[in-house]
Design an enzyme around this catalytic site. Sequence first.
Site, mmCIF file in Angstrom:
data_model
loop_
_atom_site.group_PDB
_atom_site.id
_atom_site.type_symbol
_atom_site.label_atom_id
_atom_site.label_comp_id
_atom_site.label_asym_id
_atom_site.label_seq_id
_atom_site.Cartn_x
_atom_site.Cartn_y
_atom_site.Cartn_z
ATOM 1 N N ILE A 73 0.832 -1.207 0.000
ATOM 2 C CA ILE A 73 0.000 0.000 0.000
ATOM 3 C C ILE A 73 0.868 1.258 0.000
ATOM 4 C CG2 ILE A 73 -1.545 1.353 1.498
ATOM 5 C CD1 ILE A 73 -2.982 -1.319 2.171
ATOM 6 N N TYR A 121 -4.457 -6.332 16.537
ATOM 7 C CA TYR A 121 -4.294 -5.471 15.367
ATOM 8 C C TYR A 121 -5.513 -4.557 15.210
ATOM 9 C CZ TYR A 121 -3.929 -4.481 10.302
ATOM 10 O OH TYR A 121 -3.884 -3.881 9.065
HETATM 11 N N1 LIG Z 1 -2.952 -5.429 2.889
HETATM 12 C C1 LIG Z 1 -4.110 -5.311 3.509
HETATM 13 O O1 LIG Z 1 -5.052 -6.091 3.253
HETATM 14 C C2 LIG Z 1 -4.333 -4.189 4.513
HETATM 15 C C3 LIG Z 1 -5.654 -3.934 4.943
HETATM 16 C C4 LIG Z 1 -5.880 -2.920 5.837
HETATM 17 C C5 LIG Z 1 -4.831 -2.163 6.321
HETATM 18 N N2 LIG Z 1 -3.565 -2.429 5.922
HETATM 19 C C6 LIG Z 1 -2.493 -1.578 6.470
HETATM 20 O O2 LIG Z 1 -1.792 -0.980 5.400
HETATM 21 C C7 LIG Z 1 -0.441 -0.724 5.805
HETATM 22 C C8 LIG Z 1 0.510 -1.302 4.775
HETATM 23 O O3 LIG Z 1 0.313 -2.701 4.716
HETATM 24 P P1 LIG Z 1 0.682 -3.587 3.438
HETATM 25 O O4 LIG Z 1 -0.392 -4.568 3.262
HETATM 26 O O5 LIG Z 1 1.111 -2.712 2.333
HETATM 27 O O6 LIG Z 1 1.927 -4.408 4.041
HETATM 28 P P2 LIG Z 1 3.380 -4.735 3.491
HETATM 29 O O7 LIG Z 1 3.393 -4.878 2.010
HETATM 30 O O8 LIG Z 1 3.848 -5.870 4.342
HETATM 31 O O9 LIG Z 1 4.184 -3.414 3.872
HETATM 32 C C9 LIG Z 1 4.432 -3.051 5.190
HETATM 33 C C10 LIG Z 1 5.406 -1.896 5.137
HETATM 34 O O10 LIG Z 1 5.668 -1.426 6.450
HETATM 35 C C11 LIG Z 1 7.085 -1.345 6.615
HETATM 36 N N3 LIG Z 1 7.435 -1.604 8.001
HETATM 37 C C12 LIG Z 1 7.034 -2.643 8.780
HETATM 38 N N4 LIG Z 1 7.578 -2.536 9.991
HETATM 39 C C13 LIG Z 1 8.366 -1.426 9.980
HETATM 40 C C14 LIG Z 1 9.196 -0.796 10.936
HETATM 41 N N5 LIG Z 1 9.326 -1.267 12.188
HETATM 42 N N6 LIG Z 1 9.847 0.332 10.560
HETATM 43 C C15 LIG Z 1 9.723 0.830 9.318
HETATM 44 N N7 LIG Z 1 8.939 0.285 8.372
HETATM 45 C C16 LIG Z 1 8.280 -0.834 8.712
HETATM 46 C C17 LIG Z 1 7.658 -2.406 5.687
HETATM 47 O O11 LIG Z 1 8.987 -2.087 5.312
HETATM 48 P P3 LIG Z 1 10.259 -2.917 5.873
HETATM 49 O O12 LIG Z 1 9.883 -4.351 5.864
HETATM 50 O O13 LIG Z 1 11.346 -2.546 4.909
HETATM 51 O O14 LIG Z 1 10.523 -2.386 7.239
HETATM 52 C C18 LIG Z 1 6.727 -2.284 4.501
HETATM 53 O O15 LIG Z 1 7.130 -1.247 3.649
HETATM 54 C C19 LIG Z 1 -0.297 -1.308 7.200
HETATM 55 O O16 LIG Z 1 -0.486 -0.303 8.169
HETATM 56 C C20 LIG Z 1 -1.432 -2.315 7.269
HETATM 57 O O17 LIG Z 1 -1.831 -2.556 8.597
HETATM 58 C C21 LIG Z 1 -3.289 -3.429 5.026
#
Ligand SMILES: NC(=O)c1ccc[n+]([C@@H]2O[C@H](COP(=O)([O-])OP(=O)(O)OC[C@H]3O[C@@H](n4cnc5c(N)ncnc54)[C@H](OP(=O)(O)O)[C@@H]3O)[C@@H](O)[C@H]2O)c1
Length: 250
Positions: free
Chosen positions: A18, A150
């Site tokens: 995202i 979460y």
């Molecule tokens: N995918 C879904 O279905 C969904 C639905 C609702 C909400 N969300 C929310 O959307 C957001 C993005 O999720 P996503 O699905 O895109 O997940 P993702 O592809 O796993 O990406 C997560 C991102 O957060 C970064 N991150 C994680 N821990 C970190 C830390 N301690 N410090 C700095 N960066 C950190 C990761 O980078 P590094 O690994 O390089 O640190 C990565 O860029 C999150 O807040 C998630 O809760 C996702």
Amino acid sequence: MNKLKNKVAVITGGNSGIGFGIAQEFKNEGAKGVIVGRNQETLDSAVAQLGDNFIGMSADVTNLADLERVFKETSEKFGKVDVIVANAGGGAVGTVATLGEAEYDKTMDLNLKSVYFTVQKALPYINDGGSIVLIGSNAAHRAYTNFTLYGAAKAAVIFFAKAFSSDLLERKIRVNVITPGTTDTPAFEKFVPLEQIEAIKTHFASEMPIGRIGQPSDIGKTAVFLASDDSSFMLGAELLVDGGMTYLSK
Ligand SMILES: NC(=O)c1ccc[n+]([C@@H]2O[C@H](COP(=O)([O-])OP(=O)(O)OC[C@H]3O[C@@H](n4cnc5c(N)ncnc54)[C@H](OP(=O)(O)O)[C@@H]3O)[C@@H](O)[C@H]2O)c1
């Protein structure tokens, strides 16, 4: 094409899923700035795709010194900060019967503490009149199995959009929150064995009222709206971007 022309943005978690979708849509609308993550490889590949106007910064959003460095260096490099997207997050999966103190602390640190301090550490640098976009989750609104901690953290993120907007009224900084539903990102790989991912996505899509799961660009376009002057009358608001999942699905 120019809704964010010359705006300087900091997007946490901009190296994946995202966050990367948001960075791409910001770039398409003329923004520049910084994507933040810990994985240097994905930071580098994301920056290579975003082009010269974006740089990557390696930082942990649960570490206050790292956050301070990100905003100080962004301001030094770009001369200002206009938009913050607090997107980095993720969750431990389990119930109140299974998740212990370590998972509690980790989930709250990554999804809640990180948002509070990303905003606090940005305050000396972000312009008055700036826009802050938080990323919540529709897991805040329904008790989906195994999303107990979460969902609680994300519910508090929705509250932060209201409270931060109130806190920052004098500076005319608007804070709003996007709550995505299931979105197609590498996060799936953290919870599902690789060979099952496509089947799981197809299953989720079949349960979505809109007939598909979200794409990072769906969230990215919404973030452009909240970051831009098009949403100048919105503060403390939540935009649910979930294909109808939260309130229309059975
Ligand atoms: N995918 C879904 O279905 C969904 C639905 C609702 C909400 N969300 C929310 O959307 C957001 C993005 O999720 P996503 O699905 O895109 O997940 P993702 O592809 O796993 O990406 C997560 C991102 O957060 C970064 N991150 C994680 N821990 C970190 C830390 N301690 N410090 C700095 N960066 C950190 C990761 O980078 P590094 O690994 O390089 O640190 C990565 O860029 C999150 O807040 C998630 O809760 C996702």
